[in-house]
Structure formats: C-alpha cells, structure tokens
Design a protein around this motif. Structure first.
Motif, PDB file in Angstrom:
ATOM      1  N   VAL A  99     -67.271  -1.580  52.922  1.00 19.97           N
ATOM      2  CA  VAL A  99     -66.269  -1.738  51.878  1.00 19.97           C
ATOM      3  C   VAL A  99     -64.881  -1.236  52.286  1.00 19.97           C
ATOM      4  O   VAL A  99     -63.944  -1.285  51.486  1.00 19.97           O
ATOM      5  N   SER A 100     -64.732  -0.736  53.517  1.00 22.46           N
ATOM      6  CA  SER A 100     -63.431  -0.215  53.934  1.00 22.46           C
ATOM      7  C   SER A 100     -63.305  -0.297  55.453  1.00 22.46           C
ATOM      8  O   SER A 100     -64.220  -0.772  56.142  1.00 22.46           O
ATOM      9  N   THR A 101     -62.158   0.165  55.964  1.00 25.03           N
ATOM     10  CA  THR A 101     -61.845   0.207  57.409  1.00 25.03           C
ATOM     11  C   THR A 101     -62.105  -1.122  58.103  1.00 25.03           C
ATOM     12  O   THR A 101     -62.558  -1.162  59.235  1.00 25.03           O
ATOM     13  N   PHE A 127     -57.474 -13.888  40.177  1.00 25.64           N
ATOM     14  CA  PHE A 127     -56.691 -12.877  39.484  1.00 25.64           C
ATOM     15  C   PHE A 127     -57.524 -11.609  39.341  1.00 25.64           C
ATOM     16  O   PHE A 127     -58.347 -11.502  38.428  1.00 25.64           O
ATOM     17  N   GLY A 128     -57.327 -10.679  40.314  1.00 28.44           N
ATOM     18  CA  GLY A 128     -58.076  -9.441  40.252  1.00 28.44           C
ATOM     19  C   GLY A 128     -58.348  -8.849  41.614  1.00 28.44           C
ATOM     20  O   GLY A 128     -57.553  -8.985  42.550  1.00 28.44           O
ATOM     21  N   LYS A 129     -59.495  -8.199  41.734  1.00 28.26           N
ATOM     22  CA  LYS A 129     -59.886  -7.497  42.952  1.00 28.26           C
ATOM     23  C   LYS A 129     -60.504  -8.484  43.948  1.00 28.26           C
ATOM     24  O   LYS A 129     -61.523  -9.111  43.664  1.00 28.26           O
ATOM     25  N   TRP A 130     -59.943  -8.565  45.137  1.00 28.85           N
ATOM     26  CA  TRP A 130     -60.410  -9.493  46.162  1.00 28.85           C
ATOM     27  C   TRP A 130     -61.484  -8.855  47.046  1.00 28.85           C
ATOM     28  O   TRP A 130     -62.618  -9.281  47.072  1.00 28.85           O
ATOM     29  N   HIS A 131     -61.117  -7.873  47.840  1.00 33.46           N
ATOM     30  CA  HIS A 131     -62.032  -7.019  48.615  1.00 33.46           C
ATOM     31  C   HIS A 131     -62.780  -7.753  49.729  1.00 33.46           C
ATOM     32  O   HIS A 131     -63.908  -7.392  50.059  1.00 33.46           O
ATOM     33  N   ASN A 132     -62.171  -8.773  50.303  1.00 32.41           N
ATOM     34  CA  ASN A 132     -62.739  -9.405  51.507  1.00 32.41           C
ATOM     35  C   ASN A 132     -61.678  -9.572  52.582  1.00 32.41           C
ATOM     36  O   ASN A 132     -61.728 -10.505  53.384  1.00 32.41           O
ATOM     37  N   GLY A 133     -60.703  -8.664  52.604  1.00 34.16           N
ATOM     38  CA  GLY A 133     -59.645  -8.674  53.609  1.00 34.16           C
ATOM     39  C   GLY A 133     -58.275  -8.714  52.973  1.00 34.16           C
ATOM     40  O   GLY A 133     -58.060  -9.458  52.015  1.00 34.16           O
ATOM     41  N   SER A 134     -57.352  -7.942  53.514  1.00 32.19           N
ATOM     42  CA  SER A 134     -56.015  -7.838  52.915  1.00 32.19           C
ATOM     43  C   SER A 134     -54.949  -8.596  53.685  1.00 32.19           C
ATOM     44  O   SER A 134     -54.202  -9.381  53.124  1.00 32.19           O
ATOM     45  N   GLN A 135     -54.886  -8.353  54.987  1.00 33.74           N
ATOM     46  CA  GLN A 135     -53.823  -8.977  55.767  1.00 33.74           C
ATOM     47  C   GLN A 135     -54.120 -10.466  55.985  1.00 33.74           C
ATOM     48  O   GLN A 135     -55.266 -10.883  56.101  1.00 33.74           O
ATOM     49  N   TRP A 136     -53.048 -11.232  56.044  1.00 30.38           N
ATOM     50  CA  TRP A 136     -53.186 -12.646  56.394  1.00 30.38           C
ATOM     51  C   TRP A 136     -53.786 -12.738  57.800  1.00 30.38           C
ATOM     52  O   TRP A 136     -53.429 -11.947  58.655  1.00 30.38           O
ATOM     53  N   PRO A 137     -54.750 -13.596  58.055  1.00 28.35           N
ATOM     54  CA  PRO A 137     -55.276 -14.686  57.239  1.00 28.35           C
ATOM     55  C   PRO A 137     -56.560 -14.353  56.470  1.00 28.35           C
ATOM     56  O   PRO A 137     -57.354 -15.244  56.174  1.00 28.35           O
ATOM     57  N   TYR A 138     -56.769 -13.071  56.161  1.00 32.40           N
ATOM     58  CA  TYR A 138     -57.927 -12.696  55.338  1.00 32.40           C
ATOM     59  C   TYR A 138     -57.590 -12.685  53.846  1.00 32.40           C
ATOM     60  O   TYR A 138     -58.483 -12.573  53.011  1.00 32.40           O
ATOM     61  N   HIS A 139     -56.331 -12.792  53.538  1.00 30.99           N
ATOM     62  CA  HIS A 139     -55.842 -12.741  52.165  1.00 30.99           C
ATOM     63  C   HIS A 139     -56.382 -13.933  51.365  1.00 30.99           C
ATOM     64  O   HIS A 139     -56.605 -15.014  51.917  1.00 30.99           O
ATOM     65  N   PRO A 140     -56.603 -13.771  50.049  1.00 29.97           N
ATOM     66  CA  PRO A 140     -57.133 -14.890  49.244  1.00 29.97           C
ATOM     67  C   PRO A 140     -56.295 -16.157  49.303  1.00 29.97           C
ATOM     68  O   PRO A 140     -56.841 -17.264  49.206  1.00 29.97           O
ATOM     69  N   GLY A 150     -53.219  -9.625  41.964  1.00 34.10           N
ATOM     70  CA  GLY A 150     -54.221  -8.569  41.905  1.00 34.10           C
ATOM     71  C   GLY A 150     -54.037  -7.565  43.012  1.00 34.10           C
ATOM     72  O   GLY A 150     -52.909  -7.243  43.394  1.00 34.10           O
ATOM     73  N   PHE A 151     -55.148  -7.069  43.546  1.00 35.40           N
ATOM     74  CA  PHE A 151     -55.094  -6.192  44.708  1.00 35.40           C
ATOM     75  C   PHE A 151     -56.253  -6.556  45.623  1.00 35.40           C
ATOM     76  O   PHE A 151     -57.320  -6.971  45.169  1.00 35.40           O
ATOM     77  N   THR A 152     -56.039  -6.426  46.919  1.00 34.86           N
ATOM     78  CA  THR A 152     -57.004  -6.939  47.884  1.00 34.86           C
ATOM     79  C   THR A 152     -57.952  -5.882  48.424  1.00 34.86           C
ATOM     80  O   THR A 152     -58.932  -6.217  49.098  1.00 34.86           O
ATOM     81  N   SER A 153     -57.687  -4.603  48.154  1.00 34.16           N
ATOM     82  CA  SER A 153     -58.574  -3.542  48.622  1.00 34.16           C
ATOM     83  C   SER A 153     -59.745  -3.373  47.661  1.00 34.16           C
ATOM     84  O   SER A 153     -59.836  -4.068  46.641  1.00 34.16           O
ATOM     85  N   GLY A 154     -60.620  -2.426  47.975  1.00 27.85           N
ATOM     86  CA  GLY A 154     -61.788  -2.219  47.122  1.00 27.85           C
ATOM     87  C   GLY A 154     -61.566  -1.229  46.004  1.00 27.85           C
ATOM     88  O   GLY A 154     -62.430  -1.058  45.142  1.00 27.85           O
TER      89      GLY A 154
END
Length: 432
Positions: A99-101, A127-140, A150-154
């Motif tokens: 879930v992190s790092t 619209f909400g919590k993504w939690h499968n990667g933050s930086q492009w190209p992991y971004h939603p 929303g926010f992309t972290s957990g």
C-alpha cells in the motif's frame, strides 16, 4: 402454471438477448455505470447486514432494488483490491504487493476497466481515492479516466477543505467535508454527461482514518454505547466505533444523493449501480461475529458487501449465495454492458452475469485465493483453509471457531496443494 412460467422465462431471455445485441450494435444505447467503493468499511457496517447500531437506507435500497452477494471477497488491504477490480486479475500479477513505497503501483502493461470503457466510447471519471500509483503514467488520468478529482495515495490526513488533485496538474483546495465534496464532483460529472454513456467511479476514502466527520452526523452517536459490539468487546475502542458509524451514515447520505440525481435525470433505469468495500474494518467493532479484520486473510478481513442494481436486468431482492470476488467485477461489468475487453492478458475472474440475471443452470464450485504479507488462504463454497493449515467449515461454522482439518484430511490436503501452488506463483510476480 408451468407452461405460463416457461413462457415468461423465454420472453425475459428474449428481451435480455435483444438488449445485449442493441448495446453491441449501437454504443450510444449502452447503459451507464456508477461504481461506489467504501474504504475500510466492513461487511457488518450496514443495516441490511443486521447492524442495528446505524441506519443505511440508501445503500440498503440498492440491495432491495437489485442483487446482494452474500459471500463476496476482496483483499485484506486497499490497493490490492483496487488492482483486482480494475483488471480482473489477482493483484500480484499486476505488480501490486502493498500500500506504500511504490508497492501500490499497477504495472503499466495492465489495461484497466476504465481503459475498456473509454475505448468503447464512454465518458469516464473518477472522484476519490485512487491508490494504484501517483506519478504519471500511473495516475488515473493515464489509466483510462478522462476526469479525476481526489488524491492518489492510500491515506489523506485532513478531511475538511483538503488539498485535492484535479488530474490536470493542478491542486486545489477542496470545499467542505471530503466525501461530500467528492460526491459533488461525481454528480457534476453525471449531469454533464447525461446524454451519452458514462462510467462514474466514486472511491470514497472513509471510514478510513483519520476519524473525521461532520458534527451533524457524529452528534447522533456522541456518548452512545453501541448495542452490537466486537466479538471480544475488550478489543473495541468505542470512541472509534462511534466515529466509524457516523462516517458510514455520511457515506449512505452521499450514496442517496447520487441515486437521487440518477432518478432526477431519468437515468436510473439505464444505469448499472454497484457498491462494495475494499477490505474489512480497520478496528474491532461488530462484524457479524466473523474472525479477523483488515490486514488478515480470515473471513472478517476480506468479506465485503456487494450490491448491484440494474433495473430490468436484475430482479429486485435477488440474493446470491455463491462465492465471488473483486476479480470478477471487470468481466461481469464488461459482459453486462457489452463493452469489449481490450486486455489480452488472461483473467482470473469470471462473469457473474448468469447469477445476477438468474439464468445460470448450475454454478460450479471454485476456489478464491487471498494473500497478505506472504500469508495466504483459500475459500470454496464450503471451506476456508487458513495460513496455518487449519480447515473451517464455513457453512456450519461461519465464525471460524473449530478446526476440522483432521476430520476432513482429504479436503485439507487438496486445498493445501492448490493454495501452495497459487502462493508460489503469486510470489514469483512480486518477489520473495
């Protein structure tokens, strides 16, 4: 009487078949899709599951108007569940192992449910919590979603007027309580795209901590001693439970707002609505007496409600006893909307459409596997084999109190062999 019933069934099958052909021939006739996902809300956090500590009438209404799956399994923690739902594949196959790092990032060669719906011509928004990667190209916005707020972290540390990711490189100050604000954005998206097929994904981030909720929801529970408590009440932090119950009622209120908007726009009969949670409760509270909580591969850590409403296709009040999992959502939703899958990777999940529409003629037993920190378990319709090799008869003993592995040695050996093989394969994807 039997002849009349047979004619009705044949007519229903003809209508459903015609609808499927219409969807495939004319994408503009495809149904809309709204997916509502709670965060750290256990199976027992709803009044339709028997919890008298709170009331969730709007979420309950999805079950009354559609189908509820009695034994639906997600992952022990957040990001893996999201990966399985988005891909139809066990999360280690997509590189998600935590879930992190960076362990929450979904491999870039995986195609998501949003990729498929976007390719089919849908407007897509999350619209909400993504939690499968933050930086492009992991971004939603790089994984099939046209819009995102929303926010992309957990984990997010502030739920009132928080900073939110707009998905276009801009971060803005949110307006009010985060769940209400995210719902506002989802409703705006639905309203804007009401004349064409849309896929609206609303991954709420509560009742995950921090335990923050508007006073108008918390005041009902302030000072209340909940009647239903954790199996071992000594483990329960009642103040945490009060906040969690208030947060769940806030989710319910916001679900009601989404359902009301669909009805106002006369889209409720053309929209498939789905509600589930990502794992069991993070803290000890009433959860139907099940063993375990978030982070465990026992029943209480991975059993989630799954409610599906699709007027004209799913009979109201349908109860489905067969086991199913997050891996089944992608093939099911694609099947029910006639959206072609674009991934060439093999799926672990199966389409639940025959169960939802009542057309299954016998449903084979299956194994659904779970993994967390190298601890794994396997569930069949009757059995659960846990990480210690203990076997539980989940029909006779749903709270996992009695190990029957010695009495059912053949079944134990068969499940252990299957679980060991699956675990070795999954660990090969994410490293040992």
């Amino acid at each position: 009487m039997n002849r009349i019933r047979l004619c009705c069934l044949l007519l229903l099958a003809s209508v459903l078949c015609h609808a499927s052909r219409a969807f495939a021939a004319d994408p503009s006739k495809r149904p809309n899709l709204v997916i509502l996902l709670a965060d750290d809300s256990g199976w027992g956090d709803y009044s339709f599951c028997g919890n008298t500590n709170l009331k969730t009438p709007n979420i309950d209404s999805i079950a009354r108007a559609g189908a509820s799956l009695d034994r639906f399994y997600v992952c022990p923690v957040c990001a893996p569940t999201r990966a399985e739902f988005l891909t139809g594949r066990y999360h280690p196959r997509g590189g998600v192992r935590g879930v992190s790092t960076g362990q929450e990032r979904l491999n870039l060669d995986e195609k998501t449910l949003a990729d498929a719906f976007k390719a089919a011509g849908y407007a897509t928004g999350a619209f909400g919590k993504w939690h499968n990667g933050s930086q492009w190209p992991y971004h939603p916005r790089a994984r099939g979603f046209d819009e995102y707020v929303g926010f992309t972290s957990g984990h997010w540390g502030e739920y009132f007027d928080p900073i939110l990711d707009r998905g276009d490189g801009r971060y803005v100050r949110g307006k009010g309580y985060i769940i209400d604000d995210l719902t506002n954005h989802a409703i705006d998206f639905i309203n804007k795209n009401r004349t064409k097929p849309f896929f609206c994904y609303v991954p709420f981030n509560s009742p995950h901590s921090p335990m923050q909720v508007p006073d108008k929801f918390y005041d009902k529970f302030a000072g209340v001693d909940p009647a239903l408590k954790a199996t071992d009440p000594k483990l329960e932090d009642v103040s945490h439970t009060r906040a969690a119950l208030a947060m769940c009622e806030n989710i319910d209120w916001n679900v009601g707002r989404v359902l009301a908007k669909l009805k106002e726009l006369k889209l409720d009969n053309d929209t498939l609505v789905l509600y589930f949670s990502d794992n069991g409760p993070a803290a000890w509270r009433w959860n139907g007496g099940m063993k375990g909580r978030k982070g465990t591969v026992d029943e209480g850590g991975i059993r989630s409600p799954l409610l599906v409403r699709f007027p004209g296709r799913i009979k109201p009040g349908t109860r489905i006893p067969q086991i199913a999992g997050a891996i089944d959502l992608l093939p099911t939703l694609a099947d029910m909307t006639s959206v072609p899958l674009i991934s060439k990777k093999p799926l672990d999940g199966v389409s639940l459409r025959p169960l939802l529409e009542g057309t299954s003629k016998g449903w084979p037993d299956r194994m659904i596997f779970s993994l967390q920190n190298r601890r794994s378990s396997v569930r069949t319709q009757r059995w659960r084999l846990d990480p210690e090799g203990k076997l539980f008869d989940m029909v006779a003993d749903p709270n996992q109190k009695t190990d029957v592995s010695a009495r059912y040695s053949d079944e134990t050996a068969e499940l252990k062999k299957a679980l060991d093989k699956w675990t070795r394969e999954m660990l090969s994807y994410v490293g040992k």
